[in-house]
Write an enzyme that holds these catalytic residues in place. Structure first.
Site, PDB file in Angstrom:
ATOM      1  N   ASP A 330       0.928  -0.947  -0.144  1.00 56.99           N
ATOM      2  CA  ASP A 330      -0.217  -0.812  -0.035  1.00 56.99           C
ATOM      3  C   ASP A 330       0.946   1.403  -0.051  1.00 56.99           C
ATOM      4  O   ASP A 330      -0.063   2.140  -0.348  1.00 56.99           O
ATOM      5  CB  ASP A 330      -0.838   0.007   1.185  1.00 56.99           C
ATOM      6  CG  ASP A 330      -2.245  -1.369   1.294  1.00 56.99           C
ATOM      7  OD1 ASP A 330      -1.739  -2.283   0.681  1.00 56.99           O
ATOM      8  OD2 ASP A 330      -2.767  -0.573   1.815  1.00 56.99           O
ATOM      9  N   GLU A 460      -7.965 -10.179  -4.284  1.00 58.49           N
ATOM     10  CA  GLU A 460      -7.966 -10.601  -2.953  1.00 58.49           C
ATOM     11  C   GLU A 460      -9.105 -11.949  -3.423  1.00 58.49           C
ATOM     12  O   GLU A 460      -9.285 -12.496  -2.928  1.00 58.49           O
ATOM     13  CB  GLU A 460      -7.662 -10.416  -1.976  1.00 58.49           C
ATOM     14  CG  GLU A 460      -5.878  -9.976  -1.600  1.00 58.49           C
ATOM     15  CD  GLU A 460      -5.919  -9.001  -0.724  1.00 58.49           C
ATOM     16  OE1 GLU A 460      -4.705  -8.384  -0.412  1.00 58.49           O
ATOM     17  OE2 GLU A 460      -6.631  -8.808   0.327  1.00 58.49           O
ATOM     18  N   GLN A 574     -10.765  -5.151  -5.168  1.00 58.01           N
ATOM     19  CA  GLN A 574     -10.646  -3.667  -6.118  1.00 58.01           C
ATOM     20  C   GLN A 574     -10.293  -3.728  -7.107  1.00 58.01           C
ATOM     21  O   GLN A 574     -10.227  -4.976  -7.571  1.00 58.01           O
ATOM     22  CB  GLN A 574      -9.368  -3.273  -4.991  1.00 58.01           C
ATOM     23  CG  GLN A 574      -8.246  -4.347  -4.704  1.00 58.01           C
ATOM     24  CD  GLN A 574      -7.147  -4.566  -3.730  1.00 58.01           C
ATOM     25  OE1 GLN A 574      -7.458  -4.719  -2.986  1.00 58.01           O
ATOM     26  NE2 GLN A 574      -6.320  -3.680  -3.869  1.00 58.01           N
TER      27      GLN A 574
END
Length: 743
Positions: A330, A460, A574
């Site tokens: 991140d 994921e 995402q």
């Protein structure tokens, strides 16, 4: 409403006792415990431990007794309550009126902050007023190291007492972390004020294992106020010698005490105002959007200051324990751009140096998995460079993080122009990552292509897939960029480059030939009918129902569906394929980006905090203004409105960097092209204006956008040429340029 200063921080727990449901949290940066990995079936290559950021000493505590009753908001009648996070000046205020079971009513006003001037110090002002009674009261400010982590295995505790020292008005505890043997010294010093005037006080002391307190008996008359000023210090052996830790803590604490609460707070507030000068974003006409972006910027600044290259940004910062408080990908993918544009260049540089310092460990991590010749796999989760995440499908399959670290080097140089970073630091990291990709691919005789098998992409909700588009894209790009860097070094730093050839046993001719072969022949799944790249092999085998058909009662699906059902669904946690289109948008025309966005957005459930920001930027680029605004509001208010029903675990700090990107790169259309800032701003329909600031190569720019025009003010003594709506625009030192807003 957590507070932090890059070194220490805590959740917004009450100072007085609270017997209701709560998660007490105080944290010291860089201090962790290597909890043993717990898995049912051990596999070769598993990390030995899962690193936990530790719940450290509760230094904020002030127990209050009125007569024989304990002030506890869980058992009192709450007449009034207000809690306010002042983000402009960096302090937390709370005010309440409580009625005890006896009928006594007390008013309490508190203020506290974590100093960003002296990052070892915090301070509290706690004022209690008797509204309808006169009585004895007992105030008990304390330090408590006898704490546990919520996520501890078997309720284990991680701290052992080393030293303890307490006297009236002052006290210290030195504690040691089991296994890692970090030492932390926490201390407190107390003032008592009656009706605003400092007064003498008597105190009994309490001293038990890992706990000290001052017990201060007082009397209070109806209408009178008693204030406790509590100064706290937390210092660790990460920064100071263990044998001098207590003396160091006392030095910092005494300095803060001598300044006094008001002076400390004034210095702290002024420092915060300086941060806002280069990073504030102002929105006119939308209070929710305004509050959201400032909340994100505030949390980013108080989580990471860039003063220590050994520290990084945990996904929860100083707001909770989840994810172990460790470093993830991140940082490079979502946080680096914020610090590049809003802080001194050294702040972003230290984020890169953090990874360079861990290069040896990254090579060791890869070697454990069978990679050779200096190939590096940076960890999915780390505190010190070692992998410490134990979910195989993420830890060893989500290898795109290697590419994110490589891209961060490119992004940093593109923004700052600091090409010198490549010799040697940047090149060493790029070489090791490129060697990893060269070994991670394999040749498919069937396809006559190179493939990358058994990976998890950013999405994921898919595990162990083949040829994930984003993974393959970032791998190919890394190899290409490393080749470009080699040419730069040969032209500009030949002597250093020759040294690096020897140091890393780099067979330039042989290895680069292999890279070129992979670049030319890497497989990318593609659907010719839809003219889109597929997220991975077999994606079209799924039942392609859009996410809009999921009943609201089943959202978020990760809290309602089995993992088996999620893995077989088409739903995307995402941005995945779209992550590559964002990073490498120059490789695709607008229609191509639009086709991919239309397809993948319909299956995206945005159940990662990192999702809506990327979609906002792409929606902005293709002219989907309403969708961009919708997704921006979701990322900006993710925690404030608890979109994913998980904010109780802590705020999503790293996604907040993505929120800043969504605004500046989305609505502002900011990019860097050919060494120049490029802007293509638009304004959401329900805003009247907005403005933001960026620091580009020591030039501060203020960009203001209204319904009619765009104005850019150069706040520096340095002239600048930028690109506005694809046209060059010269702006002199301390001058302003205005153009019509492009509709």
């Amino acid at each position: 409403m957590s507070l932090g200063n890059g070194r220490i921080g805590h959740r917004a727990n009450f100072e007085e006792k609270f017997t209701g449901e709560t998660l007490q949290g105080n944290y010291v940066a860089g201090v962790y415990y290597p909890d043993k990995t717990r898995v049912g079936w051990w596999k070769n290559g598993y990390p030995r431990y899962f690193a936990k950021v530790l719940n450290a000493a509760n230094w904020i505590g002030i127990d209050v007794k009125i007569g024989n009753e304990t002030l506890d908001l869980n058992s009192s009648k709450i007449m009034e309550f207000r809690r306010e996070l002042n983000m402009q000046e960096g302090h937390l205020n709370r005010e309440f009126v409580a009625q005890l079971p006896s009928g006594k009513q007390v008013k309490v006003i508190t203020r506290r902050f974590m100093s960003i001037v002296d990052s070892e110090i915090g301070a509290i002002s706690y004022t209690l007023t008797a509204l309808n009674f006169s009585d004895k009261i007992t105030l008990t400010p304390f330090l408590d190291f006898d704490v546990r982590n919520e996520d501890a295995n078997y309720d284990e505790k991680f701290w052992d007492e080393v030293d303890i020292n307490v006297k009236p008005g002052e006290g210290y505890i030195v504690a040691e972390v089991r296994k890692t043997l970090f030492h932390v010294c926490s201390g407190m010093k107390i003032n008592i004020l009656r009706n605003g005037t400092k007064c003498a006080f008597a105190a009994d002391v309490e001293n038990r294992t890992k706990y000290i307190a001052n017990i201060i008996p007082l009397t209070i008359g109806e209408g009178e106020s008693i204030t406790v000023e509590k100064f706290g210090v937390n210092v660790s052996s990460e920064n100071f010698q263990k044998e001098k830790l207590l003396k160091t803590a006392a030095k910092h604490l005494n300095s803060a005490y001598q300044k006094g609460f008001e002076q400390l707070e004034l210095e702290h507030s002024q420092a915060w105002l300086e941060k806002w000068k280069t990073s504030d974003i102002i929105i006119e006409g939308d209070v929710a959007a305004q509050q959201g972006i400032r909340f994100n910027i505030f949390q980013l600044h108080q989580t990471y200051t860039g003063e220590d290259e050994r520290l990084n940004i945990g996904p929860k910062g100083f707001t909770g324990e989840k994810y172990g408080g460790s470093t993830y990908w991140d940082t490079e993918a979502f946080c680096l751009p914020f610090y590049l544009a809003t802080a001194p260049v050294q702040v972003a540089r230290n984020l890169l140096k953090y990874r360079h310092k861990h290069l040896k460990k990254a090579i060791e991590n890869a070697a454990i998995l069978g990679f050779t010749k200096g190939a590096a796999l940076y960890p999915m989760v780390t505190m010190n460079g070692e992998e410490c995440h134990n979910e195989w499908e993420i830890t060893f399959e989500e290898i795109h993080r290697n590419g994110a670290i490589a891209f961060a080097i490119f992004d940093y140089i593109r923004y700052t122009g600091d090409w010198e970073y490549l010799a040697p630091n940047g090149f060493e990291v790029l070489l090791a990552i490129s060697r990893f990709w060269a070994q991670r691919v394999n040749w498919s005789d069937d396809r006559r292509k190179y493939v990358i098998l058994g990976v998890t992409g950013p999405n994921e909700y898919e595990n162990n897939v083949n040829n994930n588009f984003h993974t393959n894209s970032i791998a190919r790009w890394t190899l290409q960029y490393t080749l470009e860097v080699i040419e730069y070094l040969k032209e500009n730093h030949l002597s250093e480059y020759n040294h690096l050839l020897d140091k890393w046993h780099f067979d330039e001719k042989g290895e680069t030939a292999e890279w070129l072969e992979i670049i030319e022949n890497l497989h990318f799944p593609y659907d010719g009918k839809r003219a889109i790249f597929l997220q991975q092999d077999g994606f079209l085998d799924k039942t392609l129902k859009p996410s809009s058909e999921i009943p609201l009662a089943e959202r978020p699906i990760n809290q309602h569906w089995s993992w088996d059902r999620i893995l077989r669904s088409p739903y995307i946690k995402q941005a995945d394929t779209l992550q590559s289109l964002f990073l490498f948008e120059d490789q695709y025309d607008k229609d191509t980006i639009k086709r991919h966005f239309d397809f993948y957005e319909s299956y995206t459930v945005h159940e990662s905090s990192l999702s809506p920001c990327i979609h906002t930027i792409l929606a902005s680029a293709i002219g989907y203004k309403a969708k961009a605004y919708e997704l921006y509001l979701r990322t900006a208010r993710l925690d404030l409105d608890d979109y994913n029903n998980d904010t109780a675990d802590g705020c999503h700090i790293t996604s907040m960097g993505g929120t800043w990107m969504a605004f500046v790169k989305g609505f502002g259309g900011m990019r860097v092209k050919d060494g120049k800032v490029s802007l293509s701003p638009f304004i959401p329909d329900n805003w009247s204006s907005y403005s933001f600031r960026i620091n580009f190569r020591n030039t501060i720019l203020k960009i203001n956008v209204t319904k009619e025009k765009v104005s850019i003010e150069n706040l520096s003594e340095k002239e600048l040429t930028l690109i506005l709506y694809n046209q060059e625009q010269f702006i002199g030192a301390n001058k302003k340029a205005e153009v019509q807003l492009k509709k």
